[in-house]
Design a protein around this motif. Sequence first.
Motif, short mmCIF file in Angstrom:
data_model
loop_
_atom_site.label_atom_id
_atom_site.label_comp_id
_atom_site.label_asym_id
_atom_site.label_seq_id
_atom_site.Cartn_x
_atom_site.Cartn_y
_atom_site.Cartn_z
N HIS A 316 0.83 -1.20 0.00
CA HIS A 316 0.00 0.00 0.00
C HIS A 316 0.87 1.25 0.00
O HIS A 316 0.53 2.26 -0.64
N VAL A 317 2.01 1.21 0.69
CA VAL A 317 2.92 2.36 0.73
C VAL A 317 3.50 2.63 -0.64
O VAL A 317 3.51 3.77 -1.13
N PHE A 318 4.00 1.61 -1.31
CA PHE A 318 4.66 1.82 -2.59
C PHE A 318 3.67 2.20 -3.70
O PHE A 318 4.08 2.85 -4.68
N MET A 319 2.43 1.82 -3.57
CA MET A 319 1.44 2.21 -4.57
C MET A 319 1.16 3.70 -4.52
O MET A 319 0.71 4.29 -5.52
N GLU A 320 1.42 4.35 -3.40
CA GLU A 320 1.15 5.79 -3.26
C GLU A 320 2.31 6.66 -3.73
O GLU A 320 2.17 7.87 -3.81
N TRP A 321 3.45 6.07 -4.05
CA TRP A 321 4.61 6.88 -4.48
C TRP A 321 4.39 7.42 -5.89
O TRP A 321 3.79 6.75 -6.76
N ASN A 322 4.92 8.63 -6.12
CA ASN A 322 4.88 9.19 -7.47
C ASN A 322 6.22 8.93 -8.18
O ASN A 322 7.12 8.31 -7.63
N GLU A 323 6.31 9.44 -9.42
CA GLU A 323 7.52 9.17 -10.22
C GLU A 323 8.77 9.77 -9.59
O GLU A 323 9.84 9.14 -9.59
N GLU A 324 8.68 10.97 -9.03
CA GLU A 324 9.85 11.61 -8.44
C GLU A 324 10.37 10.82 -7.25
O GLU A 324 11.58 10.66 -7.08
N GLN A 325 9.46 10.31 -6.43
CA GLN A 325 9.88 9.53 -5.27
C GLN A 325 10.57 8.23 -5.70
O GLN A 325 11.57 7.82 -5.09
N TRP A 326 10.04 7.59 -6.74
CA TRP A 326 10.66 6.36 -7.21
C TRP A 326 12.05 6.62 -7.78
O TRP A 326 13.00 5.86 -7.52
N VAL A 327 12.21 7.69 -8.55
CA VAL A 327 13.51 8.00 -9.16
C VAL A 327 14.55 8.32 -8.07
O VAL A 327 15.67 7.81 -8.09
N LEU A 328 14.18 9.18 -7.11
CA LEU A 328 15.12 9.54 -6.05
C LEU A 328 15.46 8.33 -5.18
O LEU A 328 16.62 8.15 -4.78
N THR A 329 14.48 7.49 -4.89
CA THR A 329 14.74 6.29 -4.09
C THR A 329 15.70 5.35 -4.81
O THR A 329 16.61 4.78 -4.20
N PHE A 330 15.50 5.19 -6.12
CA PHE A 330 16.40 4.34 -6.90
C PHE A 330 17.82 4.92 -6.92
O PHE A 330 18.81 4.17 -6.80
#
Length: 411
Positions: A316-330
């Motif tokens: 449920h947490v990861f489904m709420e992330w946007n593109e910017e959050q995924w890129v920075l996390t990676f």
Amino acid sequence: MSTERTPLLAEKIQIQIEEHHREQYESDNLHDQREHHLPHHNHHNHSPRHHQPAPQEGDGGLETGRVGNEPPADILIEAEKTTDPYTCLGFSFSVLAGICFTSSNVMVKYLPAVSSWELLFVRCLIQMVAMVPLMICFKRHPLGPSDFPTRGRVFAQGVLGGILLLCIFEAVADLPLGDATAIFFSSPAFTMVLSTCILRDHCGLFRTFIAISLLSGVVILSRPPSIFPPPPNHHNNHNSSSNSTNSHDAFEGGYNAVGLLSAVGVPILSALIVIITRQAKHVHYSVLVFWFAVGGFIVSLIGMYCIDKQKRGLFHVFMEWNEEQWVLTFLIALVGLIGSILMTKAVCWVTPSKVMVVRSFEVVVAYILQVTVFDTPTHLSDVFGTILVILAVLSMGLEDPLMRRFRFRFL
């Protein structure tokens, strides 16, 4: 000074031993000081040591106390005068690893909506997945070599790594950030002490000076509230700007036994991990980095489901992330992975005490980024703290030449 040498340095020592004996025989023939002759047409790769005469009593040119294949002491000293490229590469990797970890911390500042446990989960997951193909490609067993002591060190490194990450999060949550940072970066001092006890590494007056200089610089730059109290109007200014900024207040936080014990455990665990890595330096870096990620992965699950107050579902947490959050996390995971590999290789080539001191240069890099990127207020004493940290790092790099030049027992 540690007696451990890299494979490349061992080859240099062997070559210089052969050259030493060859020059010694030629000199003996020229001056008729000894009655022997050189072996001719030797095509069997025998060491010249097999053809030299038995040592005579009182002969100053030969050592009578050597046993087996142990090389002469003067040859070892002469060989150490040549800088080993692996040592220079280890120092470079230490600095680069510190820069990677600092860059990762800077990117974390731009993800205020993502918890530290979630970032740790993604980073460790990517780190484990990235190490599996390397272990397959280099044909390394995931548990390391078959001997039990080495596998015990590999497993201990992963367990201690997970506890280290847990202590870091707990200390940052319970202590003022300045105090926590000052305690964290005292790890070189603990590494020197534990290396002396475990690895029999030399620790004299020179390293004591380095430790004092480094710790003083770290304290000045981190400005712990217990030593540098906040100005009287600090809390009013912070409350007025809290609505527009997400920065963590360095003076915020209390003092409790759990936070203090966790903070003190961070430098001790860091020292133990680099020493264990040094003892298992014959293990491929992919195995060591993999098990360190396993420890962090387990800690992240414990944090998300047991410590985190929100206790949201994982997917449920990861489904709420946007593109910017995924890129920075990676990017955070990628930079952290590179830093872990560089740090592991550096410890395999250079003694842990030197690696931890040189890596402390990241304190200066972090301070520069805080001033330039996050507009942290500066103080005149910060210049003096920066000079002390740089002096400690440069002094550690000059330790070997100074030790060879000044042969003082307590230096």
